[in-house]
Design a protein around this motif. Structure first.
Motif, PDB file in Angstrom:
ATOM      1  N   GLN A 157      45.417  45.967  36.740  1.00 58.33           N
ATOM      2  CA  GLN A 157      44.970  45.656  35.383  1.00 58.33           C
ATOM      3  C   GLN A 157      45.626  44.376  34.876  1.00 58.33           C
ATOM      4  OE1 GLN A 157      46.889  45.744  32.425  1.00 58.33           O
ATOM      5  NE2 GLN A 157      45.206  45.421  30.989  1.00 58.33           N
ATOM      6  N   ALA A 158      46.902  44.163  35.196  1.00 52.22           N
ATOM      7  CA  ALA A 158      47.594  42.945  34.768  1.00 52.22           C
ATOM      8  C   ALA A 158      46.958  41.713  35.408  1.00 52.22           C
ATOM      9  CB  ALA A 158      49.077  43.033  35.127  1.00 52.22           C
ATOM     10  N   VAL A 159      46.608  41.815  36.694  1.00 51.21           N
ATOM     11  CA  VAL A 159      45.956  40.690  37.381  1.00 51.21           C
ATOM     12  C   VAL A 159      44.573  40.443  36.793  1.00 51.21           C
ATOM     13  CG1 VAL A 159      45.062  39.884  39.601  1.00 51.21           C
ATOM     14  CG2 VAL A 159      47.260  41.073  39.502  1.00 51.21           C
ATOM     15  N   LEU A 160      43.807  41.508  36.587  1.00 58.84           N
ATOM     16  CA  LEU A 160      42.456  41.388  36.044  1.00 58.84           C
ATOM     17  C   LEU A 160      42.474  40.797  34.639  1.00 58.84           C
ATOM     18  CD1 LEU A 160      39.379  42.084  36.013  1.00 58.84           C
ATOM     19  CD2 LEU A 160      40.030  44.345  35.156  1.00 58.84           C
ATOM     20  N   PHE A 161      43.350  41.312  33.790  1.00 54.38           N
ATOM     21  CA  PHE A 161      43.407  40.833  32.407  1.00 54.38           C
ATOM     22  C   PHE A 161      43.832  39.368  32.354  1.00 54.38           C
ATOM     23  CE2 PHE A 161      45.926  40.095  28.559  1.00 54.38           C
ATOM     24  CZ  PHE A 161      44.990  40.379  27.591  1.00 54.38           C
ATOM     25  N   GLN A 162      44.851  39.013  33.128  1.00 53.21           N
ATOM     26  CA  GLN A 162      45.309  37.628  33.138  1.00 53.21           C
ATOM     27  C   GLN A 162      44.215  36.690  33.625  1.00 53.21           C
ATOM     28  OE1 GLN A 162      48.280  36.046  36.167  1.00 53.21           O
ATOM     29  NE2 GLN A 162      49.586  36.074  34.363  1.00 53.21           N
ATOM     30  N   ASP A 163      43.532  37.068  34.694  1.00 52.45           N
ATOM     31  CA  ASP A 163      42.481  36.220  35.254  1.00 52.45           C
ATOM     32  C   ASP A 163      41.314  36.070  34.277  1.00 52.45           C
ATOM     33  OD1 ASP A 163      40.995  34.954  37.639  1.00 52.45           O
ATOM     34  OD2 ASP A 163      39.691  36.628  37.124  1.00 52.45           O
ATOM     35  N   THR A 164      40.923  37.157  33.603  1.00 52.39           N
ATOM     36  CA  THR A 164      39.755  37.130  32.727  1.00 52.39           C
ATOM     37  C   THR A 164      39.975  36.225  31.526  1.00 52.39           C
ATOM     38  OG1 THR A 164      39.127  39.371  33.395  1.00 52.39           O
ATOM     39  CG2 THR A 164      38.204  38.541  31.335  1.00 52.39           C
ATOM     40  N   PHE A 165      41.071  36.419  30.830  1.00 51.76           N
ATOM     41  CA  PHE A 165      41.265  35.664  29.595  1.00 51.76           C
ATOM     42  C   PHE A 165      41.821  34.271  29.859  1.00 51.76           C
ATOM     43  CE2 PHE A 165      40.911  40.029  28.282  1.00 51.76           C
ATOM     44  CZ  PHE A 165      40.033  39.916  27.205  1.00 51.76           C
ATOM     45  N   PHE A 166      42.391  34.051  31.027  1.00 48.60           N
ATOM     46  CA  PHE A 166      42.714  32.695  31.450  1.00 48.60           C
ATOM     47  C   PHE A 166      41.428  31.927  31.729  1.00 48.60           C
ATOM     48  CE2 PHE A 166      46.065  30.294  34.204  1.00 48.60           C
ATOM     49  CZ  PHE A 166      46.064  29.281  33.267  1.00 48.60           C
ATOM     50  N   SER A 167      40.433  32.600  32.298  1.00 46.56           N
ATOM     51  CA  SER A 167      39.141  31.969  32.569  1.00 46.56           C
ATOM     52  C   SER A 167      38.448  31.566  31.273  1.00 46.56           C
ATOM     53  CB  SER A 167      38.243  32.924  33.362  1.00 46.56           C
ATOM     54  OG  SER A 167      38.810  33.247  34.612  1.00 46.56           O
ATOM     55  N   ILE A 168      38.602  32.368  30.223  1.00 44.93           N
ATOM     56  CA  ILE A 168      37.997  32.028  28.944  1.00 44.93           C
ATOM     57  C   ILE A 168      38.611  30.756  28.386  1.00 44.93           C
ATOM     58  CG2 ILE A 168      37.856  32.745  26.526  1.00 44.93           C
ATOM     59  CD1 ILE A 168      37.254  35.504  27.381  1.00 44.93           C
ATOM     60  N   ILE A 169      39.929  30.651  28.464  1.00 50.51           N
ATOM     61  CA  ILE A 169      40.616  29.493  27.902  1.00 50.51           C
ATOM     62  C   ILE A 169      40.248  28.217  28.651  1.00 50.51           C
ATOM     63  CG2 ILE A 169      42.885  28.421  27.643  1.00 50.51           C
ATOM     64  CD1 ILE A 169      44.007  31.083  26.889  1.00 50.51           C
ATOM     65  N   LEU A 170      40.270  28.264  29.979  1.00 44.68           N
ATOM     66  CA  LEU A 170      40.020  27.069  30.785  1.00 44.68           C
ATOM     67  C   LEU A 170      38.549  26.867  31.116  1.00 44.68           C
ATOM     68  CD1 LEU A 170      43.007  27.203  33.294  1.00 44.68           C
ATOM     69  CD2 LEU A 170      42.893  26.207  31.016  1.00 44.68           C
ATOM     70  N   LYS A 171      37.694  27.854  30.802  1.00 42.12           N
ATOM     71  CA  LYS A 171      36.256  27.765  31.058  1.00 42.12           C
ATOM     72  C   LYS A 171      35.985  27.556  32.548  1.00 42.12           C
ATOM     73  CE  LYS A 171      35.971  25.617  26.525  1.00 42.12           C
ATOM     74  NZ  LYS A 171      37.438  25.395  26.440  1.00 42.12           N
ATOM     75  N   LEU A 172      36.712  28.299  33.364  1.00 36.02           N
ATOM     76  CA  LEU A 172      36.570  28.249  34.809  1.00 36.02           C
ATOM     77  C   LEU A 172      36.171  29.636  35.316  1.00 36.02           C
ATOM     78  CD1 LEU A 172      39.680  26.060  35.689  1.00 36.02           C
ATOM     79  CD2 LEU A 172      37.297  25.353  35.708  1.00 36.02           C
ATOM     80  N   PRO A 173      35.611  29.727  36.519  1.00 31.45           N
ATOM     81  CA  PRO A 173      35.100  31.022  36.991  1.00 31.45           C
ATOM     82  C   PRO A 173      36.219  32.043  37.202  1.00 31.45           C
ATOM     83  CG  PRO A 173      34.185  29.213  38.268  1.00 31.45           C
ATOM     84  CD  PRO A 173      35.283  28.635  37.445  1.00 31.45           C
ATOM     85  N   PRO A 174      35.980  33.300  36.869  1.00 27.11           N
ATOM     86  CA  PRO A 174      36.963  34.359  37.175  1.00 27.11           C
ATOM     87  C   PRO A 174      36.967  34.655  38.661  1.00 27.11           C
ATOM     88  CG  PRO A 174      34.974  35.318  36.254  1.00 27.11           C
ATOM     89  CD  PRO A 174      34.792  33.823  36.183  1.00 27.11           C
ATOM     90  N   THR A 175      38.088  35.182  39.146  1.00 28.02           N
ATOM     91  CA  THR A 175      38.215  35.480  40.581  1.00 28.02           C
ATOM     92  C   THR A 175      38.496  36.953  40.856  1.00 28.02           C
ATOM     93  OG1 THR A 175      40.556  34.842  40.458  1.00 28.02           O
ATOM     94  CG2 THR A 175      38.998  33.160  41.156  1.00 28.02           C
ATOM     95  N   ALA A 176      39.086  37.670  39.909  1.00 22.64           N
ATOM     96  CA  ALA A 176      39.369  39.094  40.116  1.00 22.64           C
ATOM     97  C   ALA A 176      38.131  39.896  39.736  1.00 22.64           C
ATOM     98  CB  ALA A 176      40.585  39.519  39.285  1.00 22.64           C
ATOM     99  N   THR A 177      37.121  39.813  40.574  1.00 25.93           N
ATOM    100  CA  THR A 177      35.797  40.330  40.212  1.00 25.93           C
ATOM    101  C   THR A 177      35.352  41.543  41.023  1.00 25.93           C
ATOM    102  OG1 THR A 177      34.863  38.676  41.721  1.00 25.93           O
ATOM    103  CG2 THR A 177      34.982  38.095  39.400  1.00 25.93           C
ATOM    104  N   HIS A 178      36.076  41.916  42.057  1.00 26.97           N
ATOM    105  CA  HIS A 178      35.603  42.995  42.948  1.00 26.97           C
ATOM    106  C   HIS A 178      36.612  44.145  42.933  1.00 26.97           C
ATOM    107  CE1 HIS A 178      32.555  40.253  44.524  1.00 26.97           C
ATOM    108  NE2 HIS A 178      33.513  39.352  44.617  1.00 26.97           N
ATOM    109  N   SER A 179      36.201  45.260  42.375  1.00 24.96           N
ATOM    110  CA  SER A 179      37.118  46.393  42.276  1.00 24.96           C
ATOM    111  C   SER A 179      36.332  47.678  42.081  1.00 24.96           C
ATOM    112  CB  SER A 179      38.090  46.191  41.107  1.00 24.96           C
ATOM    113  OG  SER A 179      38.887  47.329  40.915  1.00 24.96           O
ATOM    114  N   ASP A 180      36.888  48.776  42.604  1.00 26.36           N
ATOM    115  CA  ASP A 180      36.341  50.096  42.324  1.00 26.36           C
ATOM    116  C   ASP A 180      37.374  50.987  41.629  1.00 26.36           C
ATOM    117  OD1 ASP A 180      38.081  50.524  44.386  1.00 26.36           O
ATOM    118  OD2 ASP A 180      36.643  51.502  45.722  1.00 26.36           O
ATOM    119  N   CYS A 181      38.438  50.356  41.102  1.00 24.53           N
ATOM    120  CA  CYS A 181      39.408  51.113  40.300  1.00 24.53           C
ATOM    121  C   CYS A 181      38.757  51.513  38.976  1.00 24.53           C
ATOM    122  CB  CYS A 181      40.657  50.280  40.028  1.00 24.53           C
ATOM    123  SG  CYS A 181      41.780  50.152  41.418  1.00 24.53           S
TER     124      CYS A 181
END
Length: 601
Positions: free
Chosen positions: A362-386
């Motif tokens: 969750q920490a990796v997913l949250f950091q990646d998602t909202f970092f992507s919003i700020i920098l307007k770059l594609p997210p990478t933590a996109t594949h999960s079944d958790c």
């Protein structure tokens, strides 16, 4: 490695022209305005005149007409190519702001180079051309050169209001790799972990910084189980000095990362001394990771250290380095299978360990998602079944806070990241509209509203009086509520501000969401002033919200002429400028942002 990186030379792109050869061969200007070398003229006068004419034509360059306006060509900015030419380009205002911010930060704005006419040499024989001495300059700090491409910006298919005109980090290389304590100059090849352990501060100082970390950082990013860490931490200090060299390197890296984060939030009279100390601690954390070969042997603790190092880099105004480091973190998460349901991939693991794996993902997913919003770059933590629903209360209850509240906060952030990643992050990174029609926007807003309504009571009861009262009972819960509220309403603002040829932006919806989002920053600054000055995420979001408010008040003022929301928007803008003014004494980015917002008043 850093000494090489500091001195390496970047080869120039494209063919290198022979400067001395050009100066050695003068040119004449023909009547039609096309420059032609004397060599070509000589070829035309030669017996083999046909070959000479052909060679001359090959040297001519086609004068390709430009479809962009003169202002945009000079600035090298995007042009809307609207007609007639007399109207002002819609991007000219943004270009002015970009130029002003670059001037404030000392960055050279690329200009159109005037064509240099070749002079005719009529004196004597031509000298023999020599191979030129080409000087290749090192890479410019602050990002790529104009020839290397331009940094990614917001979705132009959505709305020009969403374009960011302030650099997201200072135009300098990361202090972790090339500044006060570079590894090649401080850390030796033979030192190993023993060299890192020797720079540990005293236990009293270390205890203060670790306590500050758990007071300020852990409430917002609760990825470390405090009781188990405290046991390992005490074991390190209980060892004799000569035995500490056998300590696990990933634990040592985690301790130093926590010391660095704690140092960023302590009160020290000299801000320069605080920054230097914090950067030194994170340098030690990274060195410990390198010694244990973290790239080839990832672990839970090494990844926890990397999460904190990324947040440190962002707070230290090095977001580009943080983004690159986050890419390694995401690959490590995939390599360890953190994106998979631990009940499937590790059924025999203890429930406590399964819980820690879910929290770290969750920490990796949250950091990646909202970092992507700020920098307007594609997210990478996109594949999960958790599944968020598998989060359970901690088996070992905390003695310092309510662990059940932390689980609710983690789950709330997880739900939000799951919906933000595909609906906002991905479209904006591809310059696509967030919503293709008004009905699609309404459906998306209802999905966000359903997420918000499902949050536990403390996280969705939001007003100034309730937050101040909550802070008197639990500062930890107040911090969590402010961060969750800021993220939620910032995303809501982006949805309302989405605009393209098939859909107008919602002015009132954008202003309401922006007000709620920026008000959470105002409350953070009111309740935890020193922390508000450090958190990069919060500051950047608040500036983006203030910029959108300012754009709407100026460009859509006819819709708000006699409206109370116009006065509220101006109050928000003035309040944000005041906060930036206080921070501008020691923060050049805050100074630049404040000067840009002041232009709208």
């Amino acid at each position: 490695m850093s000494s090489y990186a500091a001195t390496r030379q970047i080869p120039a792109k494209g063919p290198v022209q022979d400067q001395s050869s050009q100066s050695a061969i003068p040119s004449t200007v023909q009547a039609n305005g096309v420059e032609e070398s004397n060599e070509s003229v000589a070829l035309q006068d030669s017996p083999n005149s046909a070959a000479g004419i052909a060679a001359a034509r090959q040297k001519r360059h086609r004068n390709k007409p430009s479809l962009s306006c003169e202002s945009c060509r000079v600035r090298k900015t995007r042009c809307d190519r609207a007609r007639p030419r007399g109207t002002e380009c819609q991007y000219s205002h943004l270009a002015d702001l970009i130029e002003q911010s670059h001037r404030t930060l000392g960055i050279d704005t690329p200009r159109k180079r005037p064509k240099m006419k070749k002079k005719t040499d009529t004196s004597g024989p031509k000298p023999t051309a020599c191979a030129p001495s080409v000087s290749i300059s090192p890479e410019r700090p602050g990002g790529p050169r104009p020839a290397d491409g331009t940094p990614s910006r917001s979705s132009t298919a959505s709305s020009p209001i969403l374009l960011s005109n302030v650099p997201f980090s200072q135009p300098t290389h990361s202090n972790i790799f090339k500044a006060e304590h570079p590894f090649s100059n401080y850390w030796t090849l033979q030192g190993g972990l023993a060299e890192v352990i020797r720079v540990l501060p005293s236990k009293d100082q270390s205890d203060i910084l670790v306590a500050k970390y758990f007071d300020v950082v852990d409430p917002v990013y609760p990825l470390i189980h405090r009781e188990s860490f405290q046991k390992d931490y005490d074991d390190v200090w209980s060892l004799p000095s000569e035995d500490r060299r056998h300590v696990d390197g990933s634990l040592l890296a985690l301790i130093f990362a926590m010391l660095a984060m704690g140092t960023q939030f302590v009160t020290i009279p000299s801000s320069g001394e605080k920054e230097q100390t914090a950067e030194f601690y994170v340098s030690a954390s990274h060195q410990a990771l390198r010694v244990i070969n973290y790239l080839g042997h990832p672990s839970m603790r090494s990844m926890q250290s990397m999460v904190l190092i990324i947040y440190f880099l962002m707070n230290d105004n090095h977001a580009s380095d943080a983004w690159a480091f986050a890419g390694i973190l995401t690959r490590h998460a995939y390599a360890l299978g953190l994106n998979r349901d631990p009940s499937v991939t590790a059924p025999n693991v203890r429930p406590f360990e399964k819980q820690q794996r879910r929290k770290l993902w969750q920490a990796v997913l949250f950091q990646d998602t909202f970092f992507s919003i700020i920098l307007k770059l594609p997210p990478t933590a996109t594949h999960s079944d958790c599944r968020v629903e598998d989060l359970a209360p901690e088996q070992v209850a905390s003695e310092t806070f309510d662990s059940a509240t932390d689980i609710s906060y983690i789950a709330s952030m997880w739900y939000l990241a799951n919906i933000v990643q595909p609906t906002i992050c991905t479209p904006r990174s591809l310059d696509l509209p967030i919503s293709r029609s008004a009905s699609e926007r309404t459906l998306l807003l209802s999905n966000f509203s359903r997420i918000y309504d499902s949050l536990p009571e403390p996280f969705r009861t939001f007003n100034e009086a309730s937050i101040c009262e909550l802070a008197t009972r639990s500062e930890r819960l107040a911090r969590q509520t402010l961060f969750l509220t800021s993220n939620y309403f910032h995303c809501l603002m982006l949805i309302f501000a989405d605009e393209h040829e098939n859909m107008e932006l919602d002015v009132y919806g954008t202003l309401d969401a922006a007000h709620e989002a920026i008000n959470s920053f105002f409350l953070l600054h009111k309740l935890f002033r020193d922390e508000a000055r450090v958190w990069y995420h919060f500051q950047h979001r608040a500036f983006s919200e203030a910029l959108i408010i300012a754009e709407l008040v100026r460009n859509r003022g006819d819709m708000l002429a006699t409206d109370s929301k116009r006065m509220r928007a101006k109050d928000d803008l003035i309040r944000m400028i005041g906060i930036l003014g206080v921070m501008s004494d020691y923060d050049v980015v805050a100074r630049t942002r404040g000067s840009i917002l002041s232009r709208y008043l």
